[in-house]
Design a protein around this motif. Structure first.
Motif, mmCIF file in Angstrom:
data_model
loop_
_atom_site.group_PDB
_atom_site.id
_atom_site.type_symbol
_atom_site.label_atom_id
_atom_site.label_comp_id
_atom_site.label_asym_id
_atom_site.label_seq_id
_atom_site.Cartn_x
_atom_site.Cartn_y
_atom_site.Cartn_z
ATOM 1 N N GLU A 144 0.828 -1.212 0.000
ATOM 2 C CA GLU A 144 0.000 0.000 0.000
ATOM 3 C C GLU A 144 0.858 1.255 0.000
ATOM 4 O OE1 GLU A 144 -2.474 -0.933 3.410
ATOM 5 O OE2 GLU A 144 -4.223 -1.094 2.105
ATOM 6 N N LEU A 145 2.002 1.190 0.722
ATOM 7 C CA LEU A 145 2.921 2.335 0.692
ATOM 8 C C LEU A 145 3.484 2.542 -0.712
ATOM 9 C CD1 LEU A 145 4.900 1.816 4.036
ATOM 10 C CD2 LEU A 145 3.102 3.491 3.569
ATOM 11 N N THR A 146 3.873 1.441 -1.358
ATOM 12 C CA THR A 146 4.378 1.545 -2.732
ATOM 13 C C THR A 146 3.290 2.065 -3.664
ATOM 14 O OG1 THR A 146 5.804 -0.371 -2.295
ATOM 15 C CG2 THR A 146 5.517 0.281 -4.586
ATOM 16 N N ARG A 147 2.064 1.618 -3.429
ATOM 17 C CA ARG A 147 0.928 2.100 -4.225
ATOM 18 C C ARG A 147 0.748 3.613 -4.055
ATOM 19 N NH1 ARG A 147 -4.460 2.909 -3.032
ATOM 20 N NH2 ARG A 147 -5.937 2.588 -4.764
ATOM 21 N N THR A 148 0.926 4.104 -2.829
ATOM 22 C CA THR A 148 0.828 5.546 -2.593
ATOM 23 C C THR A 148 1.901 6.303 -3.373
ATOM 24 O OG1 THR A 148 -0.074 5.160 -0.383
ATOM 25 C CG2 THR A 148 0.845 7.347 -0.827
ATOM 26 N N ILE A 149 3.106 5.726 -3.417
ATOM 27 C CA ILE A 149 4.182 6.346 -4.213
ATOM 28 C C ILE A 149 3.769 6.423 -5.673
ATOM 29 C CG2 ILE A 149 6.552 6.044 -5.019
ATOM 30 C CD1 ILE A 149 7.183 4.773 -2.296
ATOM 31 N N SER A 150 3.134 5.347 -6.176
ATOM 32 C CA SER A 150 2.677 5.346 -7.565
ATOM 33 C C SER A 150 1.634 6.430 -7.791
ATOM 34 C CB SER A 150 2.095 3.971 -7.904
ATOM 35 O OG SER A 150 1.590 3.959 -9.221
ATOM 36 N N ILE A 151 0.734 6.633 -6.823
ATOM 37 C CA ILE A 151 -0.272 7.695 -6.943
ATOM 38 C C ILE A 151 0.399 9.062 -7.028
ATOM 39 C CG2 ILE A 151 -2.165 8.857 -5.737
ATOM 40 C CD1 ILE A 151 -2.946 6.154 -4.573
ATOM 41 N N GLN A 152 1.438 9.272 -6.213
ATOM 42 C CA GLN A 152 2.136 10.568 -6.210
ATOM 43 C C GLN A 152 2.949 10.769 -7.478
ATOM 44 O OE1 GLN A 152 4.439 10.282 -2.622
ATOM 45 N NE2 GLN A 152 2.738 10.929 -1.296
ATOM 46 N N THR A 153 3.395 9.669 -8.084
ATOM 47 C CA THR A 153 4.220 9.779 -9.281
ATOM 48 C C THR A 153 3.415 10.307 -10.466
ATOM 49 O OG1 THR A 153 5.614 7.945 -8.531
ATOM 50 C CG2 THR A 153 5.711 8.498 -10.872
ATOM 51 N N ALA A 154 2.133 9.943 -10.543
ATOM 52 C CA ALA A 154 1.308 10.350 -11.694
ATOM 53 C C ALA A 154 1.255 11.862 -11.877
ATOM 54 C CB ALA A 154 -0.094 9.756 -11.550
ATOM 55 N N PRO A 155 0.885 12.656 -10.843
ATOM 56 C CA PRO A 155 0.874 14.115 -11.057
ATOM 57 C C PRO A 155 2.262 14.691 -11.290
ATOM 58 C CG PRO A 155 0.445 13.601 -8.748
ATOM 59 C CD PRO A 155 0.381 12.306 -9.490
ATOM 60 N N GLN A 156 3.289 14.039 -10.727
ATOM 61 C CA GLN A 156 4.648 14.527 -10.974
ATOM 62 C C GLN A 156 5.006 14.394 -12.452
ATOM 63 O OE1 GLN A 156 6.930 12.154 -8.249
ATOM 64 N NE2 GLN A 156 6.406 13.407 -6.462
ATOM 65 N N ILE A 157 4.610 13.255 -13.034
ATOM 66 C CA ILE A 157 4.864 13.063 -14.468
ATOM 67 C C ILE A 157 4.130 14.131 -15.271
ATOM 68 C CG2 ILE A 157 4.455 11.527 -16.435
ATOM 69 C CD1 ILE A 157 4.863 9.181 -14.535
ATOM 70 N N ARG A 158 2.881 14.389 -14.914
ATOM 71 C CA ARG A 158 2.107 15.391 -15.644
ATOM 72 C C ARG A 158 2.694 16.795 -15.470
ATOM 73 N NH1 ARG A 158 0.276 12.440 -19.447
ATOM 74 N NH2 ARG A 158 -1.704 11.330 -19.085
ATOM 75 N N LEU A 159 3.245 17.091 -14.289
ATOM 76 C CA LEU A 159 3.862 18.403 -14.081
ATOM 77 C C LEU A 159 5.066 18.584 -14.996
ATOM 78 C CD1 LEU A 159 3.693 18.806 -10.191
ATOM 79 C CD2 LEU A 159 2.531 20.208 -11.886
ATOM 80 N N VAL A 160 5.913 17.566 -15.059
ATOM 81 C CA VAL A 160 7.083 17.644 -15.946
ATOM 82 C C VAL A 160 6.628 17.766 -17.390
ATOM 83 C CG1 VAL A 160 9.119 16.408 -16.762
ATOM 84 C CG2 VAL A 160 8.536 16.349 -14.332
ATOM 85 N N GLN A 161 5.615 16.985 -17.749
ATOM 86 C CA GLN A 161 5.087 17.040 -19.106
ATOM 87 C C GLN A 161 4.503 18.417 -19.409
ATOM 88 O OE1 GLN A 161 1.743 14.424 -19.996
ATOM 89 N NE2 GLN A 161 2.797 13.725 -21.837
ATOM 90 N N GLY A 162 3.825 19.010 -18.408
ATOM 91 C CA GLY A 162 3.284 20.347 -18.604
ATOM 92 C C GLY A 162 4.374 21.386 -18.825
ATOM 93 N N ASN A 163 5.474 21.272 -18.075
ATOM 94 C CA ASN A 163 6.608 22.191 -18.279
ATOM 95 C C ASN A 163 7.180 22.056 -19.678
ATOM 96 O OD1 ASN A 163 6.372 23.160 -15.676
ATOM 97 N ND2 ASN A 163 7.843 21.728 -14.828
ATOM 98 N N ASP A 164 7.329 20.799 -20.129
ATOM 99 C CA ASP A 164 7.846 20.568 -21.482
ATOM 100 C C ASP A 164 6.911 21.182 -22.526
ATOM 101 O OD1 ASP A 164 9.932 19.260 -20.352
ATOM 102 O OD2 ASP A 164 9.347 17.253 -20.978
#
Length: 378
Positions: free
Chosen positions: A233-253
Motif C-alpha cells: 500500500e505504501l508503494t501504491r501511494t508512491i505510484s499515486i504521487q508519481t502520476a501528477p509529478q509526471i504530468r507536471l514535468v510534461q506540462g513544463n515541457d
C-alpha cells in the motif's frame, strides 16, 4: 532517448514468482466477498483476475509471503530510477536563456539607433545601407539561436511522448499494486474468518501442542502477510504521487514547446515585417525629399522668368517712345495707348473680379479643409 521504458509492462500482471518468468494460471472464481479496498477502479476482467489470484495464495508458505508483490515493487523502483534520470537530463534553463537571447538581439537592434526605428531616419547618409547591414547581422544571430531552439523543440516533443508512456506504465503498476492489495486482503480475510478459527477450535478441543503451534504459526503468517500488504500500500501511494509529478514535468515541457513555437512563428516574422516597413518608410522619405527639391527649383525658375519678362517689357516700352515724330505714328501710338489703358483697366477689373472670386473660393476651400480636419480629429 525513447526506449527507456520499452521493458516495462503496460498490462497489470499478478504472480507468486515475481523474479521468474511471469505467468498467470487460471483458477475457479471463489464466492465473492466484500473487499477491504475499493475495487471500483478495476475492470470486470481485472476483478476476476484478483479473485482467481487470491485463491492461489498460500499463507502457510513463507516464500510466498516474502515474495508477494516484490516483483511489482522492484519494477516500480526501476521505473522511478528511469523517470528520475529522464528529468535530470533536462535543462529547461538553457531554453529560457535562448529565448531571452532572441529578445536581447531584437532589443539591441532596435536600440542601436536613437529611439529605435524612428531614430534611424535622423541620420542623413547611407541610412538604408546601414539599416540593411544591421538587419543582416541581427538576422544571422537570431537564425542561429532559432536552429538550437528547433532542436530543443523536437527533443521536448519526444520527451512529452515518453512521459505519456511513463504515465501509462505508472498506471499499470498502480493497478498491479491495487490488485495485489485486494487479493491479499481477500485471502487474509478468508483465512482469519475460516481457517484460523478452525485451527484454534481444533487446538482447544484436542489440547495437542502441535495443533496449538499450527494455529500460532498461521496467525504469525497472517500478521506477516498483513505487514507485507501494508508495504504494498505504501508503494501504491508512491505510484499515486508519481502520476501528477509526471504530468507536471510534461506540462513544463509543453509550455516550453509553445514558447519556442511562438518565438519562431510569431516574434521573428513580426520583427522581419517591421524591418521591411522601416525600409519602405525610408524609401518614401527620400522620394519626398527629391520631389520637394524639384518643386522648389520650379518655383524659383518661375520667379526669375517673371522678373526677366517684366524688365524686358519695360525696356521695350521705353524704346518704343524714342524718336517718333510722325503724327500718324503718334495717333496710332495714342490710340494704342488708349486701347492699352482700356484693356489694362478691363484687365484690372477682371483681375479684381477674379481676385474676389478667388478670395471666396479660398474661403470655401479653407472651410472645407477645417471641416475635414475636424472629421480627422474626431
Amino acid at each position: 532517448m525513447g526506449n527507456e521504458f520499452e521493458g516495462f509492462a503496460t498490462t497489470p500482471t499478478l504472480t507468486l514468482e515475481p523474479f521468474q518468468e511471469e505467468k498467470q494460471a487460471p483458477a475457479p472464481v471463489p464466492e465473492k466477498e466484500e473487499p477491504a479496498l475499493d475495487d471500483s477502479l478495476l475492470s470486470e476482467e481485472e476483478k476476476r483476475a484478483v479473485d482467481a489470484f487470491a485463491s492461489q495464495i498460500d499463507l502457510t508458505n513463507s516464500a510466498v509471503i516474502l515474495q508477494y508483490g516484490a516483483g511489482t515493487q522492484k519494477k516500480m523502483a526501476d521505473f522511478s530510477e528511469n523517470a528520475l534520470e529522464n528529468v535530470k537530463t533536462k535543462d529547461l534553463g538553457e531554453i529560457g536563456d535562448l529565448l531571452s537571447g532572441v529578445v536581447r538581439q531584437l532589443k539591441d537592434f532596435d536600440e542601436e539607433e536613437e529611439k529605435g526605428f524612428l531614430g534611424i531616419f535622423k541620420k542623413p547618409a547611407n541610412k538604408i545601407s546601414a539599416m540593411k547591414a544591421k538587419y543582416a547581422k541581427a538576422e544571422v544571430n537570431i537564425n542561429q539561436i532559432c536552429k538550437v531552439l528547433e532542436n530543443h523543440q523536437v527533443q521536448l516533443m519526444k520527451d512529452i511522448a515518453i512521459l505519456d508512456k511513463m504515465y501509462a506504465v505508472n498506471l499499470t503498476y498502480f493497478k498491479e499494486l491495487s490488485m495485489y492489495v485486494l487479493a491479499g486482503k481477500k485471502k487474509l480475510n478468508e483465512i482469519r474468518s475460516t481457517t484460523l478459527p478452525e485451527l484454534l477450535n481444533k487446538a482447544q478441543s484436542s489440547g495437542l501442542p502441535e495443533d496449538a503451534q499450527a494455529a500460532k504459526d498461521l496467525d504469525s503468517m497472517c500478521n506477516r502477510f498483513e505487514k507485507k500488504i501494508h508495504d504494498l500500500e505504501l508503494t501504491r501511494t508512491i505510484s499515486i504521487q508519481t502520476a501528477p509529478q509526471i504530468r507536471l514535468v510534461q506540462g513544463n515541457d509543453t509550455l516550453m514547446v509553445e514558447k519556442i513555437q511562438s518565438t519562431i512563428v510569431n516574434t521573428i516574422p513580426l520583427w522581419k515585417s517591421q524591418m521591411v516597413l522601416a525600409l519602405g518608410v525610408e524609401h518614401s522619405a527620400q522620394a519626398a525629399a527629391a520631389q520637394r527639391e524639384v518643386t522648389d527649383m520650379t518655383n524659383e525658375l518661375l520667379r526669375k522668368n517673371a522678373e526677366k519678362l517684366k524688365m524686358a517689357t519695360i525696356e521695350t516700352a521705353k524704346e518704343s517712345e524714342r524718336g517718333i515724330v510722325d503724327i500718324e505714328t503718334l495717333k496710332i501710338t495714342n490710340e494704342s495707348l488708349i486701347s492699352t489703358l482700356d484693356e489694362v483697366m478691363h484687365i484690372q477689373q477682371e483681375g479684381r473680379q477674379k481676385r474676389q472670386e478667388a478670395e471666396r473660393e479660398m474661403q470655401r476651400l479653407e472651410g472645407e479643409l477645417k471641416q475635414k480636419l475636424l472629421q480627422v480629429q474626431g
